[in-house]
Design a protein around this motif. Structure first.
Motif, PDB file in Angstrom:
ATOM      1  N   GLN A  64       0.826  -1.202   0.000  1.00  0.00           N
ATOM      2  CA  GLN A  64       0.000   0.000   0.000  1.00  0.00           C
ATOM      3  C   GLN A  64       0.863   1.256   0.000  1.00  0.00           C
ATOM      4  O   GLN A  64       0.568   2.231  -0.717  1.00  0.00           O
ATOM      5  N   MET A  65       1.929   1.248   0.821  1.00  0.00           N
ATOM      6  CA  MET A  65       2.839   2.400   0.840  1.00  0.00           C
ATOM      7  C   MET A  65       3.522   2.561  -0.511  1.00  0.00           C
ATOM      8  O   MET A  65       3.638   3.665  -1.038  1.00  0.00           O
ATOM      9  N   ARG A  66       3.972   1.436  -1.078  1.00  0.00           N
ATOM     10  CA  ARG A  66       4.626   1.488  -2.392  1.00  0.00           C
ATOM     11  C   ARG A  66       3.668   2.006  -3.448  1.00  0.00           C
ATOM     12  O   ARG A  66       4.018   2.890  -4.251  1.00  0.00           O
ATOM     13  N   ASN A  67       2.440   1.482  -3.464  1.00  0.00           N
ATOM     14  CA  ASN A  67       1.483   1.866  -4.493  1.00  0.00           C
ATOM     15  C   ASN A  67       1.125   3.343  -4.396  1.00  0.00           C
ATOM     16  O   ASN A  67       0.980   4.022  -5.420  1.00  0.00           O
ATOM     17  N   ALA A  68       0.980   3.841  -3.156  1.00  0.00           N
ATOM     18  CA  ALA A  68       0.641   5.260  -2.971  1.00  0.00           C
ATOM     19  C   ALA A  68       1.762   6.159  -3.490  1.00  0.00           C
ATOM     20  O   ALA A  68       1.513   7.169  -4.160  1.00  0.00           O
ATOM     21  N   GLU A  69       2.994   5.790  -3.202  1.00  0.00           N
ATOM     22  CA  GLU A  69       4.126   6.603  -3.656  1.00  0.00           C
ATOM     23  C   GLU A  69       4.306   6.482  -5.164  1.00  0.00           C
ATOM     24  O   GLU A  69       4.632   7.467  -5.841  1.00  0.00           O
ATOM     25  N   LEU A  70       4.107   5.284  -5.709  1.00  0.00           N
ATOM     26  CA  LEU A  70       4.198   5.113  -7.159  1.00  0.00           C
ATOM     27  C   LEU A  70       3.131   5.948  -7.877  1.00  0.00           C
ATOM     28  O   LEU A  70       3.406   6.561  -8.913  1.00  0.00           O
ATOM     29  N   LYS A  71       1.940   5.980  -7.331  1.00  0.00           N
ATOM     30  CA  LYS A  71       0.865   6.761  -7.931  1.00  0.00           C
ATOM     31  C   LYS A  71       1.256   8.229  -8.036  1.00  0.00           C
ATOM     32  O   LYS A  71       1.031   8.879  -9.066  1.00  0.00           O
ATOM     33  N   SER A  72       1.882   8.734  -6.979  1.00  0.00           N
ATOM     34  CA  SER A  72       2.333  10.126  -6.982  1.00  0.00           C
ATOM     35  C   SER A  72       3.458  10.335  -7.990  1.00  0.00           C
ATOM     36  O   SER A  72       3.466  11.322  -8.745  1.00  0.00           O
ATOM     37  N   ALA A 265      10.189  -0.500 -10.236  1.00  0.00           N
ATOM     38  CA  ALA A 265       9.809   0.884 -10.502  1.00  0.00           C
ATOM     39  C   ALA A 265       9.913   1.734  -9.247  1.00  0.00           C
ATOM     40  O   ALA A 265      10.354   2.892  -9.291  1.00  0.00           O
ATOM     41  N   TYR A 266       9.542   1.165  -8.121  1.00  0.00           N
ATOM     42  CA  TYR A 266       9.580   1.897  -6.848  1.00  0.00           C
ATOM     43  C   TYR A 266      11.011   2.178  -6.411  1.00  0.00           C
ATOM     44  O   TYR A 266      11.315   3.254  -5.866  1.00  0.00           O
ATOM     45  N   ARG A 267      11.914   1.227  -6.672  1.00  0.00           N
ATOM     46  CA  ARG A 267      13.321   1.430  -6.296  1.00  0.00           C
ATOM     47  C   ARG A 267      13.959   2.549  -7.106  1.00  0.00           C
ATOM     48  O   ARG A 267      14.796   3.290  -6.600  1.00  0.00           O
ATOM     49  N   ASN A 268      13.556   2.674  -8.370  1.00  0.00           N
ATOM     50  CA  ASN A 268      14.158   3.685  -9.233  1.00  0.00           C
ATOM     51  C   ASN A 268      13.137   4.093 -10.288  1.00  0.00           C
ATOM     52  O   ASN A 268      13.064   3.500 -11.354  1.00  0.00           O
ATOM     53  N   ILE A 269      12.370   5.129  -9.981  1.00  0.00           N
ATOM     54  CA  ILE A 269      11.256   5.514 -10.840  1.00  0.00           C
ATOM     55  C   ILE A 269      11.737   5.967 -12.207  1.00  0.00           C
ATOM     56  O   ILE A 269      11.027   5.836 -13.206  1.00  0.00           O
ATOM     57  N   SER A 270      12.958   6.463 -12.299  1.00  0.00           N
ATOM     58  CA  SER A 270      13.461   6.949 -13.585  1.00  0.00           C
ATOM     59  C   SER A 270      13.574   5.822 -14.604  1.00  0.00           C
ATOM     60  O   SER A 270      13.571   6.067 -15.814  1.00  0.00           O
ATOM     61  N   VAL A 271      13.667   4.585 -14.123  1.00  0.00           N
ATOM     62  CA  VAL A 271      13.778   3.436 -15.031  1.00  0.00           C
ATOM     63  C   VAL A 271      12.528   3.299 -15.892  1.00  0.00           C
ATOM     64  O   VAL A 271      12.613   2.914 -17.062  1.00  0.00           O
ATOM     65  N   VAL A 272      11.372   3.634 -15.335  1.00  0.00           N
ATOM     66  CA  VAL A 272      10.108   3.377 -16.045  1.00  0.00           C
ATOM     67  C   VAL A 272       9.389   4.637 -16.502  1.00  0.00           C
ATOM     68  O   VAL A 272       8.341   4.544 -17.132  1.00  0.00           O
ATOM     69  N   LEU A 273       9.941   5.812 -16.191  1.00  0.00           N
ATOM     70  CA  LEU A 273       9.258   7.031 -16.607  1.00  0.00           C
ATOM     71  C   LEU A 273       9.219   7.134 -18.121  1.00  0.00           C
ATOM     72  O   LEU A 273      10.150   6.712 -18.809  1.00  0.00           O
ATOM     73  N   PRO A 274       8.145   7.729 -18.662  1.00  0.00           N
ATOM     74  CA  PRO A 274       8.050   7.867 -20.117  1.00  0.00           C
ATOM     75  C   PRO A 274       9.097   8.821 -20.650  1.00  0.00           C
ATOM     76  O   PRO A 274       9.698   9.593 -19.907  1.00  0.00           O
ATOM     77  N   GLY A 275       9.325   8.771 -21.965  1.00  0.00           N
ATOM     78  CA  GLY A 275      10.343   9.596 -22.584  1.00  0.00           C
ATOM     79  C   GLY A 275      10.035  11.075 -22.456  1.00  0.00           C
ATOM     80  O   GLY A 275       9.019  11.555 -22.938  1.00  0.00           O
ATOM     81  N   SER A 276      10.876  11.802 -21.775  1.00  0.00           N
ATOM     82  CA  SER A 276      10.785  13.252 -21.639  1.00  0.00           C
ATOM     83  C   SER A 276      12.109  13.736 -21.083  1.00  0.00           C
ATOM     84  O   SER A 276      12.900  12.955 -20.552  1.00  0.00           O
ATOM     85  N   ASP A 277      12.367  15.009 -21.228  1.00  0.00           N
ATOM     86  CA  ASP A 277      13.615  15.577 -20.717  1.00  0.00           C
ATOM     87  C   ASP A 277      14.825  14.795 -21.226  1.00  0.00           C
ATOM     88  O   ASP A 277      15.770  14.525 -20.479  1.00  0.00           O
ATOM     89  N   GLY A 278      14.770  14.381 -22.487  1.00  0.00           N
ATOM     90  CA  GLY A 278      15.910  13.675 -23.055  1.00  0.00           C
ATOM     91  C   GLY A 278      15.911  12.174 -22.847  1.00  0.00           C
ATOM     92  O   GLY A 278      16.764  11.475 -23.380  1.00  0.00           O
TER      93      GLY A 278
END
Length: 450
Positions: A64-72, A265-278
């Motif tokens: 639940q904590m992971r999902n809430a933070e991932l949602k944000s 994804a929770y350990r490193n959100i940048s791994v799964v973020l969509p393409g933006s900012d290069g």
């Protein structure tokens, strides 16, 4: 008191006063320092206590904590599933006709939706998929004419008469579509409540979807081609989670893949973020394998590797199109040290020796939709979508140790396949019509081929 003593008194008084002030200053400083030290110790103890509390929290609380933070972090929004009757091009679509009980209000960061398609004869795979996936499944079914009734019979049988029926009712959402010139013979359910009242009989000698004579199906009798990409897109559009896994219903995932991916994804959100900012556009591909007819389905990579060494498992379509499903560094992937933690093993593009790659992947559902003019019979139905992704310069991040296996049975090229009559005309259509359109939509790249 003599005069000399009186003269010394102010000096002694002043000195004593200075000593007094010094002692007071030192005392106050000590008090303040002690306070700060005690506060810092309390904060450290609190942080340690909070960390220990999190470590000792039940898995559900951690999720639940992971999902809430991932949602944000993903900036996604929850969206409940609603049943709708829609016109979808030349098709009527009963979207979310029967919804999975847990999938209805699935949070956008809570899981990954396995999106798939088929006709009712493929429902025999749903029990295996749902027990391994343990998450929402969006299943689009093509049901023209009298195939509609057989489709409803099969859905209800799967939902009530199998050992996995509880999980199917929890997670699987069914959509049905049919051409507007091949309508069902009777009125279709107007609401989900009506659909749920469709009769079923668990005492049948065999399930309605088993041992079906395909030559007697409405689709076959009317010489209808299977619009596989319509089903793929219907299932994708109906998903209410941020991440999806567009997959074929006969492909079974390794166990625990949802939790492994969301933890990554929770350990490193940048791994799964969509393409933006290069950052490059990306999806997350899985190696695919096929098994001997009598082989058991492997649950883990350890079991899979053992089967590869005894030739009970081989790379998918090895005898049909070897280059279509081999991932970058596949040999190294097979020999890599096993780990419970999901990681990015290699990164590749659909270039050079991977120019005909047809990967199955987890995505954020923002990649191009599947071209609905390309049918199952005409083949290239996944290739044309991956061609579009190549033109957009997508990266394919290969996951380890997750994988897919096809339902048992080694595929071989069939020179007498009825599908071959459709391949030539479809290839010409792609070359003359679709590729010029894609050049306008997505640009050109000599590295990319259909």
């Amino acid at each position: 008191m003599n005069l000399k003593t009186l003269k010394l008194f102010p000096c002694i008084y002043r000195r004593n006063f200075e000593v007094f002030l010094l002692i007071c200053t030192i005392s106050i400083a000590c008090i303040l320092l002690t306070h700060h030290v005690r506060t810092a110790i309390k904060e450290v103890r609190y942080d340690r206590h909070l960390y220990a509390e999190r470590q000792q929290a039940p898995p559900q609380d951690k999720r639940q904590m992971r999902n809430a933070e991932l949602k944000s972090m993903l900036h996604c929004f929850d969206r409940p599933l609603h049943m709708e009757q829609l016109q979808y091009g030349k098709y009527w679509l009963l979207q979310n006709l029967i919804r999975g009980r847990l999938s209805i209000n699935m949070g956008c960061s809570e899981s990954i939706t396995y999106t798939t398609n088929g006709d009712y004869t493929f429902i025999d795979n749903i029990g295996m998929v749902v027990t391994r996936w343990m998450g929402p499944i969006s299943f689009a079914l093509f049901a023209p004419g009298y195939d509609f009734n057989a489709t409803m019979d099969s859905i209800q049988y799967a939902r009530h008469c199998l050992p996995e029926s509880g999980l199917i009712r929890d997670y699987v959402t069914f959509h049905i579509y049919f051409p507007n010139d091949h309508m069902p013979e009777e009125r279709v359910p107007l609401t989900e409540e009506e659909a749920l009242e469709w009769p079923y009989d668990c005492q049948l000698a065999e399930a309605p979807y088993e041992n079906v004579n395909r030559s007697e199906m409405y689709k076959t009798k009317k010489y209808l081609q299977y619009p596989i990409n319509v089903g793929r897109n219907v299932a994708r559009r109906a998903a209410n989670t941020h991440f999806i896994f567009a997959c074929d219903i006969e492909l079974y995932p390794s166990r625990g893949l949802i939790e492994q991916f969301l933890d990554m994804a929770y350990r490193n959100i940048s791994v799964v973020l969509p393409g933006s900012d290069g950052r490059a556009l990306k999806v997350f591909a899985l190696p695919v394998f096929e098994l001997e007819k009598s082989a058991a389905i492997p649950d883990t990579k350890k079991e899979l590797v053992a089967m590869l060494r005894t030739k009970k498992a081989i790379p998918f379509h090895y005898n049909v199109c070897k280059s279509c499903h081999v991932v970058p560094d596949q040999g190294k992937w097979v020999n890599a040290t096993y780990s419970e933690r999901l990681t990015i093993f290699s990164v590749g593009k659909r270039h050079k020796k991977f120019v005909y790659w047809e990967p199955f992947y987890i995505s954020d559902n923002h990649e191009p939709l599947f071209d609905e003019r390309v049918t199952w019979e005409g083949q290239s139905n996944k290739r044309i979508q991956n061609y579009a992704m190549c033109l957009l310069d997508y990266e394919y991040h290969v996951l380890h140790p997750g994988f897919l296996v096809h339902s048992p049975g080694i595929k071989k090229f069939n020179p007498n396949s009825e599908r071959l009559q459709y391949v030539g005309p479809m290839n010409k259509f792609i070359e003359k019509k679709i590729k010029p359109e894609y050049a306008i939509l997505y640009g050109r790249n000599k590295e990319c081929k259909v």
